[in-house]
Scaffold this motif. Structure first.
Motif, short mmCIF file in Angstrom:
data_model
loop_
_atom_site.label_atom_id
_atom_site.label_comp_id
_atom_site.label_asym_id
_atom_site.label_seq_id
_atom_site.Cartn_x
_atom_site.Cartn_y
_atom_site.Cartn_z
N TYR A 58 44.43 -41.01 -15.31
CA TYR A 58 44.24 -42.18 -14.44
C TYR A 58 43.10 -42.02 -13.43
O TYR A 58 42.80 -42.97 -12.70
CB TYR A 58 45.53 -42.46 -13.67
CG TYR A 58 46.49 -43.36 -14.43
CD1 TYR A 58 46.17 -44.69 -14.69
CD2 TYR A 58 47.72 -42.88 -14.87
CE1 TYR A 58 47.04 -45.53 -15.37
CE2 TYR A 58 48.61 -43.72 -15.55
CZ TYR A 58 48.26 -45.04 -15.80
OH TYR A 58 49.13 -45.86 -16.47
N ASP A 64 39.79 -41.99 -13.47
CA ASP A 64 38.70 -42.97 -13.52
C ASP A 64 39.20 -44.36 -13.13
O ASP A 64 38.46 -45.13 -12.48
CB ASP A 64 38.08 -43.01 -14.92
CG ASP A 64 37.27 -41.76 -15.24
OD1 ASP A 64 36.86 -41.07 -14.28
OD2 ASP A 64 37.07 -41.46 -16.43
N ARG A 65 40.43 -44.67 -13.49
CA ARG A 65 40.99 -45.97 -13.14
C ARG A 65 41.27 -46.05 -11.64
O ARG A 65 41.13 -47.12 -11.03
CB ARG A 65 42.28 -46.22 -13.94
CG ARG A 65 42.00 -46.78 -15.34
CD ARG A 65 43.25 -46.88 -16.18
NE ARG A 65 43.49 -45.67 -16.95
CZ ARG A 65 44.47 -45.53 -17.83
NH1 ARG A 65 45.32 -46.52 -18.05
NH2 ARG A 65 44.61 -44.40 -18.50
N ASP A 103 49.41 -49.09 -14.38
CA ASP A 103 49.40 -50.09 -15.45
C ASP A 103 50.41 -49.67 -16.52
O ASP A 103 51.19 -48.74 -16.30
CB ASP A 103 47.98 -50.28 -16.03
CG ASP A 103 47.37 -48.96 -16.53
OD1 ASP A 103 48.08 -48.17 -17.19
OD2 ASP A 103 46.18 -48.73 -16.28
N ASN A 150 49.87 -48.46 -19.67
CA ASN A 150 49.47 -47.53 -20.73
C ASN A 150 48.61 -46.41 -20.16
O ASN A 150 47.40 -46.56 -19.99
CB ASN A 150 48.70 -48.26 -21.83
CG ASN A 150 48.60 -47.45 -23.11
OD1 ASN A 150 48.38 -46.24 -23.08
ND2 ASN A 150 48.76 -48.11 -24.25
N TYR A 151 49.24 -45.26 -19.85
CA TYR A 151 48.49 -44.16 -19.24
C TYR A 151 47.54 -43.51 -20.23
O TYR A 151 46.46 -43.02 -19.86
CB TYR A 151 49.46 -43.11 -18.68
CG TYR A 151 49.85 -42.02 -19.65
CD1 TYR A 151 49.11 -40.86 -19.76
CD2 TYR A 151 50.94 -42.20 -20.50
CE1 TYR A 151 49.46 -39.86 -20.68
CE2 TYR A 151 51.29 -41.22 -21.41
CZ TYR A 151 50.55 -40.06 -21.51
OH TYR A 151 50.89 -39.11 -22.42
N ASP A 165 45.90 -44.73 -22.97
CA ASP A 165 44.78 -45.46 -23.56
C ASP A 165 44.44 -46.66 -22.69
O ASP A 165 45.11 -47.70 -22.75
CB ASP A 165 45.14 -45.91 -24.98
CG ASP A 165 43.97 -46.58 -25.70
OD1 ASP A 165 42.88 -46.71 -25.09
OD2 ASP A 165 44.15 -46.98 -26.86
N GLU A 166 43.42 -46.50 -21.90
CA GLU A 166 43.02 -47.57 -20.98
C GLU A 166 42.66 -48.85 -21.72
O GLU A 166 42.92 -49.96 -21.23
CB GLU A 166 41.84 -47.12 -20.12
CG GLU A 166 41.43 -48.12 -19.06
CD GLU A 166 40.28 -47.62 -18.19
OE1 GLU A 166 39.88 -48.38 -17.28
OE2 GLU A 166 39.80 -46.49 -18.40
N THR A 167 42.08 -48.72 -22.91
CA THR A 167 41.67 -49.90 -23.67
C THR A 167 42.86 -50.70 -24.21
O THR A 167 42.71 -51.85 -24.61
CB THR A 167 40.75 -49.51 -24.85
OG1 THR A 167 41.49 -48.67 -25.77
CG2 THR A 167 39.53 -48.75 -24.36
N VAL A 224 45.67 -51.21 -22.41
CA VAL A 224 46.46 -51.72 -21.29
C VAL A 224 46.62 -53.23 -21.40
O VAL A 224 45.66 -53.96 -21.59
CB VAL A 224 45.79 -51.36 -19.94
CG1 VAL A 224 46.48 -52.10 -18.79
CG2 VAL A 224 45.84 -49.87 -19.70
N LYS A 269 48.07 -54.84 -15.80
CA LYS A 269 47.55 -54.00 -14.72
C LYS A 269 48.37 -54.29 -13.45
O LYS A 269 48.03 -55.16 -12.66
CB LYS A 269 46.07 -54.29 -14.49
CG LYS A 269 45.21 -53.98 -15.71
CD LYS A 269 43.73 -54.27 -15.46
CE LYS A 269 42.88 -53.88 -16.65
NZ LYS A 269 41.43 -54.15 -16.42
#
Length: 203
Positions: free
Chosen positions: A73, A75-76, A162, A164-165, A167-169, A171, A174
């Protein structure tokens, strides 16, 4: 008879004490006013919520160095700070772990991690593990969105960043962004609590 009364009183006191302890350490719920804190940042300066005079609220995130969920997480979290700090909701990250139990979360290594990743937000050390129990955090990461009001910093959202820890793509929801967006519009937070997914806090 007298002995029975004394025994009953002792049991009652013990039960009341246990209830008080549980209540004291249960942590915050949505609607509670969160207490301020003063913790050491990776730049060796103390940071408190009161320092942010112009903030509308805060995205307080309990996180750490070593946990794979926390790393996933990072970068998020940086993106959240970059997006919402200028809108009045800065990220305040706190490492709640005891470095004697998890050496990878020592203050020195926090400084290294913050520099390596280019953290744009304060990364504070909960020395003595005094703050995370007050909030009720159990995982890294664990998020508390606070809104600054006349009554204090009111908890508006608690849980995951969010859905989906790994795979950000992938998600779909949010949670934190939706919460802050709603607050900025003066609306009710759509989802107020979710289950925090991460590593257990090492205390």
């Amino acid at each position: 008879m007298k002995t029975l009364k004394i025994t009953a009183m002792v049991v009652l006191v013990c039960v009341m004490s246990a209830f008080t302890l549980i209540k004291t350490h249960a942590g915050y719920h949505v609607g509670d006013v969160a207490a301020d804190f003063s913790l050491k940042n990776v730049n060796n300066k103390k940071v408190a919520l009161a320092d942010y005079k112009d903030a509308k609220g805060f995205i307080v995130i309990f996180t750490c160095n070593h946990c794979p969920y926390a790393k996933a997480y990072e970068d998020r979290i940086i993106a959240l700070d970059k997006k919402y700090k200028k809108l009045g909701y800065p990220v305040i990250a706190i490492n709640p772990n005891n470095p004697t139990i998890q050496p990878a979360d020592s203050f020195d290594l926090m400084q290294e991690r913050a520099k390596e990743k280019g953290f744009t937000f304060p990364y504070l050390f909960d020395e003595g593990q005094k703050i995370y129990p007050v909030y009720g955090a159990t995982k890294t990461p664990h998020v508390y969105v606070l809104e600054k009001t006349k009554a204090g910093n009111v908890v508006k959202y608690i849980g995951a960043i969010d859905d989906n820890y790994s795979d950000e793509t992938a998600v779909k929801t949010k949670y934190v962004e939706n919460a802050v967006d709603a607050l900025l519009k003066g609306q009710e937070v759509p989802v107020k609590t979710t289950k925090a997914i991460g590593c257990s806090i090492k205390a």
